[in-house]
Design an enzyme around this catalytic site. Structure first.
Site, PDB file in Angstrom:
ATOM      1  N   CYS A   1     -50.489  -3.248 -23.006  1.00 15.95           N
ATOM      2  CA  CYS A   1     -50.150  -3.567 -21.618  1.00 15.95           C
ATOM      3  C   CYS A   1     -49.485  -2.369 -20.927  1.00 15.95           C
ATOM      4  CB  CYS A   1     -49.222  -4.780 -21.594  1.00 15.95           C
ATOM      5  SG  CYS A   1     -48.390  -5.030 -20.018  1.00 15.95           S
TER       6      CYS A   1
ATOM      7  N   CYS B   1     -45.881  -3.106 -19.815  1.00 16.22           N
ATOM      8  CA  CYS B   1     -44.951  -3.098 -20.947  1.00 16.22           C
ATOM      9  C   CYS B   1     -44.605  -1.663 -21.329  1.00 16.22           C
ATOM     10  CB  CYS B   1     -45.549  -3.816 -22.151  1.00 16.22           C
ATOM     11  SG  CYS B   1     -45.982  -5.547 -21.867  1.00 16.22           S
TER      12      CYS B   1
END
Length: 200
Positions: free
Chosen positions: A58, A61
């Site tokens: 991600c 993230c």
């Protein structure tokens, strides 16, 4: 064209370094990396724990990682005793399902082992500090982070209680049970009390 695409991938990998190598997360010692083996000992205990549920692939993230890794130090400087942890729910999918993770990163605050607030998406250090329990003082403190709230996490019992109150109100409106305006308002008040604490 293949060489240009390969160079683009290498550049992307450099810009967004992987959070995990061979399934093992790379982080700082002050951030607890959660697994099924240590989750209960680290999270389901007295105190406050702030958990990032993430996926290594991600990009949001990955952008949050340096901020998340610095968060424990900033909290210590301010005297806030909140444990900072993270869990790869791409690997531990059942934990993502258990806590209703539908997007990344999902940040969840636990108090005494129970989830009490959550927020999905990228955020900044000041907002994370607020979520983790730091409160500034002074005349302008209330303006800092205005509008940034974590969503309240209801327990199963609280959600069932709200559903019961709403069902009773529905039955009154449909004429299935007796009730007057005051009774209806009492049911609405009960539901509002459950949802009164919207911000942490």
């Amino acid at each position: 064209a293949g060489l240009a695409a390969g160079a683009g991938l290498a550049l992307a990998a450099a810009a967004f370094p992987a959070r995990a190598i061979g399934g093992a997360a790379v982080g700082l010692p002050d951030v607890v990396e959660l697994t099924p083996d240590n989750f209960a000992k680290q999270v389901e205990v007295p105190g406050t724990t702030f958990v990032e549920f993430y996926a290594p692939w991600c990009p949001f993230c990955q952008r949050l990682e340096p901020i998340w890794n610095e968060l424990p130090n900033r909290l210590k400087e301010k005297g806030v005793d909140t444990k900072i942890a993270r869990m790869n729910v791409d690997t531990y999918v059942d934990y993502g399902e258990r806590f209703g993770v539908t997007g990344f990163p999902t940040l969840m605050l636990f108090k005494d082992g129970r989830p009490v607030g959550q927020k999905t998406g990228l955020t900044d250090m000041n907002t994370l500090m607020k979520y983790a329990g730091y409160r500034e003082s002074g005349p302008l403190a209330g303006l800092a982070g205005a509008g940034s709230e974590m969503n309240l996490v209801l327990s199963g019992e609280q959600a069932q209680s709200a559903a019961d109150e709403l069902n009773e109100l529905r039955r009154m409106i449909n004429g299935e049970v007796d009730g007057d305006k005051a009774s209806a308002l009492a049911h609405i008040d009960a539901v509002e009390r459950l949802f009164a604490k919207r911000a942490l």
